[in-house]
Enzyme design. Sequence first.
Site, PDB file in Angstrom:
ATOM      1  N   ASP A 101     -22.888  26.927   0.428  1.00  0.00           N
ATOM      2  CA  ASP A 101     -21.938  26.415   1.429  1.00  0.00           C
ATOM      3  C   ASP A 101     -20.609  26.107   0.746  1.00  0.00           C
ATOM      4  O   ASP A 101     -20.520  26.086  -0.489  1.00  0.00           O
ATOM      5  CB  ASP A 101     -22.514  25.145   2.065  1.00  0.00           C
ATOM      6  N   ARG A 128     -12.158  21.360   7.960  1.00  0.00           N
ATOM      7  CA  ARG A 128     -13.139  21.593   9.033  1.00  0.00           C
ATOM      8  C   ARG A 128     -12.510  21.457  10.411  1.00  0.00           C
ATOM      9  O   ARG A 128     -13.036  21.960  11.389  1.00  0.00           O
ATOM     10  CB  ARG A 128     -14.323  20.617   8.894  1.00  0.00           C
ATOM     11  N   GLN A 129     -11.365  20.780  10.474  1.00  0.00           N
ATOM     12  CA  GLN A 129     -10.686  20.621  11.770  1.00  0.00           C
ATOM     13  C   GLN A 129      -9.649  21.744  11.893  1.00  0.00           C
ATOM     14  O   GLN A 129      -8.450  21.517  11.821  1.00  0.00           O
ATOM     15  CB  GLN A 129     -10.038  19.252  11.836  1.00  0.00           C
ATOM     16  N   LYS A 175     -27.394  25.689  12.909  1.00  0.00           N
ATOM     17  CA  LYS A 175     -27.275  24.221  12.761  1.00  0.00           C
ATOM     18  C   LYS A 175     -26.545  23.643  13.968  1.00  0.00           C
ATOM     19  O   LYS A 175     -25.600  24.247  14.455  1.00  0.00           O
ATOM     20  CB  LYS A 175     -26.478  23.937  11.484  1.00  0.00           C
ATOM     21  N   GLY A 187       0.812  -1.227   0.000  1.00  0.00           N
ATOM     22  CA  GLY A 187       0.000   0.000   0.000  1.00  0.00           C
ATOM     23  C   GLY A 187       0.840   1.269   0.000  1.00  0.00           C
ATOM     24  O   GLY A 187       0.314   2.351  -0.240  1.00  0.00           O
ATOM     25  N   GLU A 188       2.140   1.157   0.266  1.00  0.00           N
ATOM     26  CA  GLU A 188       2.981   2.362   0.263  1.00  0.00           C
ATOM     27  C   GLU A 188       2.997   2.979  -1.127  1.00  0.00           C
ATOM     28  O   GLU A 188       3.006   2.275  -2.140  1.00  0.00           O
ATOM     29  CB  GLU A 188       4.424   2.010   0.671  1.00  0.00           C
ATOM     30  N   ASP A 246     -25.380  27.347   7.965  1.00  0.00           N
ATOM     31  CA  ASP A 246     -24.882  27.503   9.340  1.00  0.00           C
ATOM     32  C   ASP A 246     -24.270  28.888   9.507  1.00  0.00           C
ATOM     33  O   ASP A 246     -24.027  29.590   8.523  1.00  0.00           O
ATOM     34  CB  ASP A 246     -23.883  26.396   9.729  1.00  0.00           C
ATOM     35  N   ASP A 291     -20.698  17.164   2.205  1.00  0.00           N
ATOM     36  CA  ASP A 291     -20.034  15.906   2.554  1.00  0.00           C
ATOM     37  C   ASP A 291     -21.088  14.788   2.477  1.00  0.00           C
ATOM     38  O   ASP A 291     -21.302  14.188   1.429  1.00  0.00           O
ATOM     39  CB  ASP A 291     -19.410  16.048   3.946  1.00  0.00           C
ATOM     40  N   THR A 292     -21.797  14.554   3.560  1.00  0.00           N
ATOM     41  CA  THR A 292     -22.850  13.526   3.510  1.00  0.00           C
ATOM     42  C   THR A 292     -24.129  14.056   2.865  1.00  0.00           C
ATOM     43  O   THR A 292     -25.016  13.287   2.524  1.00  0.00           O
ATOM     44  CB  THR A 292     -23.212  13.072   4.936  1.00  0.00           C
TER      45      THR A 292
HETATM   46  C1  R5P Z   1     -19.541  22.680   7.883  1.00  0.00           C
HETATM   47  O1  R5P Z   1     -19.252  23.599   8.620  1.00  0.00           O
HETATM   48  C2  R5P Z   1     -19.405  22.762   6.389  1.00  0.00           C
HETATM   49  O2  R5P Z   1     -19.390  24.068   5.926  1.00  0.00           O
HETATM   50  C3  R5P Z   1     -20.503  22.000   5.698  1.00  0.00           C
HETATM   51  O3  R5P Z   1     -21.741  22.590   6.029  1.00  0.00           O
HETATM   52  C4  R5P Z   1     -20.548  20.561   6.156  1.00  0.00           C
HETATM   53  O4  R5P Z   1     -19.279  20.024   6.245  1.00  0.00           O
HETATM   54  C5  R5P Z   1     -21.381  19.719   5.223  1.00  0.00           C
HETATM   55  O5  R5P Z   1     -21.369  18.407   5.713  1.00  0.00           O
HETATM   56  P1  R5P Z   1     -22.604  17.429   5.466  1.00  0.00           P
HETATM   57  O6  R5P Z   1     -22.888  17.491   3.999  1.00  0.00           O
HETATM   58  O7  R5P Z   1     -22.103  16.093   5.903  1.00  0.00           O
HETATM   59  O8  R5P Z   1     -23.723  17.908   6.310  1.00  0.00           O
END
Ligand code: R5P
Length: 307
Positions: free
Chosen positions: A215, A93-94, A189, A35-36, A166, A219-220
């Site tokens: 936004d 995000r982190q 949110k 995997g390297e 948010d 992600d999800t």
């Molecule tokens: C969060 O602060 C980001 O700006 C997005 O709102 C967030 O990461 C979206 O993630 P998901 O689609 O999983 O809700």
Amino acid sequence: MHLFTGSSHPALAKALSGELKVRLGRMTVKRFSCGECYVKFEESVRGKEVYILSCPGRDPDEDLMELFLICQAAKLSFAHRVHVILPSFPYSRQDRVAEPREPISAKLIAYLLETSGADHVITLTLHSDQIQGFFTIPVDVLDARPIFAEYFRKKKLKNPIVVSPDTGGAKQAKKFADILVADLAIMHKTRSEHNKAEILEVVGDVSGRTCILYDDMIDTGGSMISAKHALIKRGALKDIYVAATHPIFSGSAVNNLKKAGFKEVVITDSMTLPSTFPGLKILPIAPLLANVIRHIEKGESVTEIYK
Ligand code: R5P
């Protein structure tokens, strides 16, 4: 200038090389059976301005490791300067210690990029401005806002309102609303756990309005879907648009977004997609990246591009 890429987004690399009218440099990227990752420049980069495109996607750690190795190989091969084009900044995000005993992962990524040999980073729609401060090298932060604005202006939407799902994204959403000469609404949110979003409040009157949820990333898809329910509950018109720069689309995001019945989900091609669906509109970023790179190469202002 010399443009190279790893394995994260061949289609964008091809589009960028086409826009720049520069061929993609030859490079080997492969994996050992354990995997390297193994990388090698197949042509000389000595004394060159080397641009490396990387778009970490649904396997961000592998893509990042590949990028670090490419940067170091360029540096050890006497590249004059290593410019990293990283449209989607992983771990963005982190960007703070949100809860005790957490790392600031985005800061570590910045450190690792610099340590690998990056002299300059070009990125797009950062999750938060403070990430720029994690670097000691220059960072060009581009914004996809003009690309979305051009797309939505042509639609001549009835009574539009831009909605930030948010409070963190409110400032960027306001700038987008200003270009469209539209109003702004902001949602409150919360997340009971990672990847679970719940909209508690909406500040602004969305009743009878065409909403554009704006936004930095999807992600999800949970935030957007939960936002849609909140808007409908408050009397928004049923045709709801989504605009987001980075389509992470993890897990069952594609299916969930498809089922949610948005009028359109408008994204850029800053990342590869697992699959598409009706109503998904993909706006290309290669023309913007190419324009910015041309300005950098000529030593001209990048800010001018946004005027
Ligand atoms: C969060 O602060 C980001 O700006 C997005 O709102 C967030 O990461 C979206 O993630 P998901 O689609 O999983 O809700």
